[in-house]
Scaffold this motif. Structure first.
Motif, mmCIF file in Angstrom:
data_model
loop_
_atom_site.group_PDB
_atom_site.id
_atom_site.type_symbol
_atom_site.label_atom_id
_atom_site.label_comp_id
_atom_site.label_asym_id
_atom_site.label_seq_id
_atom_site.Cartn_x
_atom_site.Cartn_y
_atom_site.Cartn_z
ATOM 1 N N ALA A 64 -58.648 29.852 19.569
ATOM 2 C CA ALA A 64 -57.780 28.944 18.815
ATOM 3 C C ALA A 64 -58.299 28.746 17.393
ATOM 4 C CB ALA A 64 -57.682 27.601 19.540
ATOM 5 N N PHE A 65 -59.618 28.657 17.246
ATOM 6 C CA PHE A 65 -60.223 28.498 15.916
ATOM 7 C C PHE A 65 -59.891 29.698 15.037
ATOM 8 C CE2 PHE A 65 -63.807 28.917 12.940
ATOM 9 C CZ PHE A 65 -63.892 27.626 12.421
ATOM 10 N N LEU A 66 -59.986 30.901 15.584
ATOM 11 C CA LEU A 66 -59.692 32.096 14.805
ATOM 12 C C LEU A 66 -58.211 32.202 14.474
ATOM 13 C CD1 LEU A 66 -61.993 34.718 16.567
ATOM 14 C CD2 LEU A 66 -62.306 33.698 14.308
ATOM 15 N N ARG A 67 -57.331 31.823 15.416
ATOM 16 C CA ARG A 67 -55.894 31.822 15.123
ATOM 17 C C ARG A 67 -55.582 30.867 13.976
ATOM 18 N NH1 ARG A 67 -55.140 31.729 20.766
ATOM 19 N NH2 ARG A 67 -54.653 29.505 20.679
ATOM 20 N N ALA A 68 -56.202 29.697 14.020
ATOM 21 C CA ALA A 68 -55.968 28.716 12.961
ATOM 22 C C ALA A 68 -56.523 29.202 11.629
ATOM 23 C CB ALA A 68 -56.600 27.378 13.339
ATOM 24 N N LEU A 69 -57.668 29.867 11.656
ATOM 25 C CA LEU A 69 -58.242 30.409 10.425
ATOM 26 C C LEU A 69 -57.302 31.445 9.816
ATOM 27 C CD1 LEU A 69 -60.495 30.831 8.368
ATOM 28 C CD2 LEU A 69 -61.645 32.308 10.025
ATOM 29 N N ASN A 70 -56.750 32.320 10.654
ATOM 30 C CA ASN A 70 -55.790 33.307 10.163
ATOM 31 C C ASN A 70 -54.579 32.625 9.547
ATOM 32 O OD1 ASN A 70 -57.503 35.095 11.417
ATOM 33 N ND2 ASN A 70 -56.244 35.277 13.245
ATOM 34 N N PHE A 71 -54.085 31.609 10.235
ATOM 35 C CA PHE A 71 -52.929 30.842 9.776
ATOM 36 C C PHE A 71 -53.201 30.216 8.415
ATOM 37 C CE2 PHE A 71 -51.131 26.379 10.124
ATOM 38 C CZ PHE A 71 -49.843 26.717 9.731
ATOM 39 N N CYS A 72 -54.380 29.625 8.265
ATOM 40 C CA CYS A 72 -54.721 28.969 6.992
ATOM 41 C C CYS A 72 -54.907 29.978 5.870
ATOM 42 C CB CYS A 72 -55.977 28.113 7.157
ATOM 43 S SG CYS A 72 -55.761 26.701 8.268
ATOM 44 N N MET A 73 -55.361 31.176 6.213
ATOM 45 C CA MET A 73 -55.506 32.219 5.198
ATOM 46 C C MET A 73 -54.161 32.620 4.604
ATOM 47 S SD MET A 73 -58.605 33.404 4.485
ATOM 48 C CE MET A 73 -60.278 33.314 5.095
ATOM 49 N N LEU A 74 -53.087 32.406 5.356
ATOM 50 C CA LEU A 74 -51.757 32.760 4.879
ATOM 51 C C LEU A 74 -51.139 31.689 3.993
ATOM 52 C CD1 LEU A 74 -50.265 34.222 8.191
ATOM 53 C CD2 LEU A 74 -51.045 35.509 6.208
ATOM 54 N N LEU A 75 -51.738 30.500 3.950
ATOM 55 C CA LEU A 75 -51.174 29.382 3.209
ATOM 56 C C LEU A 75 -51.743 29.322 1.798
ATOM 57 C CD1 LEU A 75 -51.456 26.606 5.961
ATOM 58 C CD2 LEU A 75 -49.428 27.938 5.367
ATOM 59 N N PRO A 76 -50.984 28.781 0.851
ATOM 60 C CA PRO A 76 -51.557 28.546 -0.478
ATOM 61 C C PRO A 76 -52.534 27.378 -0.442
ATOM 62 C CG PRO A 76 -49.342 27.648 -0.363
ATOM 63 C CD PRO A 76 -49.578 28.379 0.939
ATOM 64 N N GLY A 77 -53.517 27.404 -1.333
ATOM 65 C CA GLY A 77 -54.454 26.294 -1.407
ATOM 66 C C GLY A 77 -55.771 26.585 -0.724
ATOM 67 N N PRO A 78 -56.652 25.570 -0.635
ATOM 68 C CA PRO A 78 -58.006 25.744 -0.081
ATOM 69 C C PRO A 78 -57.990 25.909 1.436
ATOM 70 C CG PRO A 78 -57.641 23.447 -0.678
ATOM 71 C CD PRO A 78 -56.431 24.192 -1.135
ATOM 72 N N GLU A 79 -58.250 27.113 1.907
ATOM 73 C CA GLU A 79 -58.122 27.403 3.337
ATOM 74 C C GLU A 79 -59.128 26.640 4.188
ATOM 75 O OE1 GLU A 79 -60.574 30.853 1.599
ATOM 76 O OE2 GLU A 79 -58.919 29.558 1.002
ATOM 77 N N ALA A 80 -60.324 26.367 3.656
ATOM 78 C CA ALA A 80 -61.324 25.668 4.455
ATOM 79 C C ALA A 80 -60.891 24.228 4.722
ATOM 80 C CB ALA A 80 -62.677 25.700 3.747
ATOM 81 N N GLN A 81 -60.330 23.549 3.716
ATOM 82 C CA GLN A 81 -59.844 22.184 3.957
ATOM 83 C C GLN A 81 -58.664 22.189 4.920
ATOM 84 O OE1 GLN A 81 -57.189 20.305 1.524
ATOM 85 N NE2 GLN A 81 -57.564 18.274 2.358
ATOM 86 N N GLN A 82 -57.799 23.192 4.808
ATOM 87 C CA GLN A 82 -56.672 23.297 5.733
ATOM 88 C C GLN A 82 -57.166 23.527 7.157
ATOM 89 O OE1 GLN A 82 -54.726 26.470 3.737
ATOM 90 N NE2 GLN A 82 -53.781 25.149 2.200
ATOM 91 N N LEU A 83 -58.201 24.347 7.311
ATOM 92 C CA LEU A 83 -58.769 24.577 8.640
ATOM 93 C C LEU A 83 -59.369 23.291 9.194
ATOM 94 C CD1 LEU A 83 -59.485 26.576 10.888
ATOM 95 C CD2 LEU A 83 -61.593 27.097 9.646
ATOM 96 N N ALA A 84 -60.070 22.531 8.357
ATOM 97 C CA ALA A 84 -60.624 21.250 8.806
ATOM 98 C C ALA A 84 -59.501 20.307 9.236
ATOM 99 C CB ALA A 84 -61.448 20.616 7.681
ATOM 100 N N THR A 85 -58.421 20.263 8.459
ATOM 101 C CA THR A 85 -57.282 19.406 8.803
ATOM 102 C C THR A 85 -56.675 19.839 10.131
ATOM 103 O OG1 THR A 85 -56.829 19.087 6.442
ATOM 104 C CG2 THR A 85 -55.066 18.525 7.979
ATOM 105 N N TRP A 86 -56.532 21.156 10.328
ATOM 106 C CA TRP A 86 -55.990 21.643 11.596
ATOM 107 C C TRP A 86 -56.896 21.250 12.754
ATOM 108 C CZ3 TRP A 86 -57.892 24.664 15.458
ATOM 109 C CH2 TRP A 86 -56.994 25.048 16.452
ATOM 110 N N CYS A 87 -58.208 21.392 12.594
ATOM 111 C CA CYS A 87 -59.141 21.031 13.665
ATOM 112 C C CYS A 87 -58.982 19.558 14.042
ATOM 113 C CB CYS A 87 -60.583 21.313 13.236
ATOM 114 S SG CYS A 87 -61.000 23.067 13.105
ATOM 115 N N GLY A 88 -58.901 18.684 13.036
ATOM 116 C CA GLY A 88 -58.690 17.266 13.328
ATOM 117 C C GLY A 88 -57.363 17.021 13.999
#
Length: 420
Positions: free
Chosen positions: A46-70
């Motif tokens: 799930a973490f890797l799927r979310a990382l891939n998803f965030c890589m496709l979005l504009p903006g800072p992917e690491a913050q988006q990944l943290a937001t998804w985790c929360g």
């Protein structure tokens, strides 16, 4: 997998926020270490799927990944806490450094303090990259995609979105004939997602509209808010993809700051926790100091922070409820699996770039036709290399936590710089 309490989640992301050095590679490594390997709160897949998803979005992917985790662990409240705490410590440090920079000039003690920290981060990135590669790369195709992505980015400066899109198309084409997963998944409401998008869109635009009402649409504060809001909506590939564009606009186009100030801001952002795009907060602060209004420094920084990071909540809260259902489709699942492999190459590109800048005094980009070569100069920093190796041994062979190793690295950096 265990589901933490809200207070445990808060404590964990408070710690991640303060320890998230090293740009996207280091920050993703820290979340992998804390949430997946250390606490087992989130499944690796799930973490890797979310990382891939965030890589496709504009903006800072690491913050988006943290937001998804929360969000994954505690819904919208968890997403707000995780995404907010991921940014706030670094933003607070950058605010104080920007104020000190304008008040007292350059800050050599910052470089001394974080000399050892960067070496520790290099060890953390190397460890996480190896772990993620072992878990994400399966078979010849996975390794081929990772190596190809690394070569395209590192040696040919290929556009990040193009690399990810190519991987997605390759994976989707290979997975088009697979059977559907028979496990039914509850549908998410696109109507609710539209309402979420409209609500967060209003939150995103609110400070720009307020500035336009109070100061006028032509005021520099309104203009800087509009510029960074547009950039947040269209910038793919993280901070490195946006830096040249922002530098050109802020320095050459608007004259908000000088080239030397832009480089100083980048140096401060590289050595503070949080996303590298906090350099844009520095730009907003320097520009705001010349607005001719009370508190312009703080207004400029606040405006840039808001319009840069608010979109991450918009994308995640709007689209994350649909992620599991979308990835159950065989072609999309195969596309995301291919992106996973390419992302390993992306992380390797960032890791090698970071290592070159930590271990060598100067690194120049040399162009030979379409080929870009990073040429180190100034000699290899054996002290930084030794600190990174010592940190790697401490992280892998002892029970010392990340905070303790970072503290030792910072202490070593101060002692080495001032003893010399």
């Amino acid at each position: 997998m265990t589901r933490p309490s809200l207070s445990a989640l808060t404590r964990s992301f408070w710690r991640i926020g303060w320890l998230s050095f090293g740009g996207p590679a280091g920050q993703i490594a820290q979340m992998q270490r804390e949430l997946v390997d250390g606490r087992g709160w989130i499944e690796q897949a799930a973490f890797l799927r979310a990382l891939n998803f965030c890589m496709l979005l504009p903006g800072p992917e690491a913050q988006q990944l943290a937001t998804w985790c929360g969000w994954r662990l505690h819904g919208v409240r968890g997403g707000l806490i995780a995404g907010g705490l991921f940014v706030l410590p670094g933003a607070a440090v950058m605010a104080l450094l920007t104020w000190a920079y304008l008040s007292f000039g350059t800050l050599p003690w910052v470089a001394a303090l974080f000399y050892g920290v960067q070496a520790v981060v290099l060890a953390v990135v190397a460890q996480a990259l190896l772990r993620i590669a072992q878990r994400a790369l399966h078979g010849v195709q996975g390794w081929a995609l990772a190596v190809t992505a690394f070569v395209a980015l590192f040696f040919f400066d290929a556009p990040f979105p193009l690399v990810v899109l190519a991987a997605a198309l390759i994976g989707g084409w290979r997975g088009r004939g697979n059977l559907h997963d028979p496990t039914p998944l509850p549908p998410a409401s696109w109507r609710a997602s539209l309402a979420t998008a409209l609500g967060w869109g209003a939150v995103w635009a609110a400070p720009i509209l307020m500035s336009a009402l109070v100061f006028g649409p032509a005021h520099p504060l309104t203009q800087i808010g509009s510029f960074f809001a547009r950039m947040a909506a269209v910038t793919f590939g993280g901070a490195y993809a946006a830096l040249s564009y922002v530098a050109q606009h802020a320095v050459e186009g608007q004259g908000w700051l000088t080239p030397a100030q832009m480089l100083d801001g980048l140096g401060l952002a590289e050595t503070t926790p949080g996303p590298l795009v906090l350099v844009f907060q520095f730009v907003g602060g320097i520009a705001g100091a010349g607005f001719g209004i009370a508190g312009g420094l703080w207004l400029g920084m606040g405006m840039v922070l808001w319009v840069t990071f608010a979109p991450s909540f918009l994308w995640i809260f709007t689209l994350a409820p649909h992620l599991d259902r979308l990835t159950a489709r065989p072609a999309l699942a195969a596309a995301l699996a291919a992106i996973t492999a390419a992302v390993v190459g992306v992380m390797a590109n960032l890791a090698v770039w970071f290592a070159l800048h930590v271990l060598f005094a100067e690194v120049d980009a040399l162009r030979v036709g379409p080929l870009r070569l990073w040429v180190p100069s100034g000699g290899f920093d054996w002290v930084a290399g030794a600190l990174a190796l010592a940190a790697l041994l401490l992280l892998t062979r002892t029970r010392l936590g990340m905070g303790a190793v970072l503290g030792l690295g910072a202490l070593a950096g101060v002692l080495i710089n001032y003893a010399g």
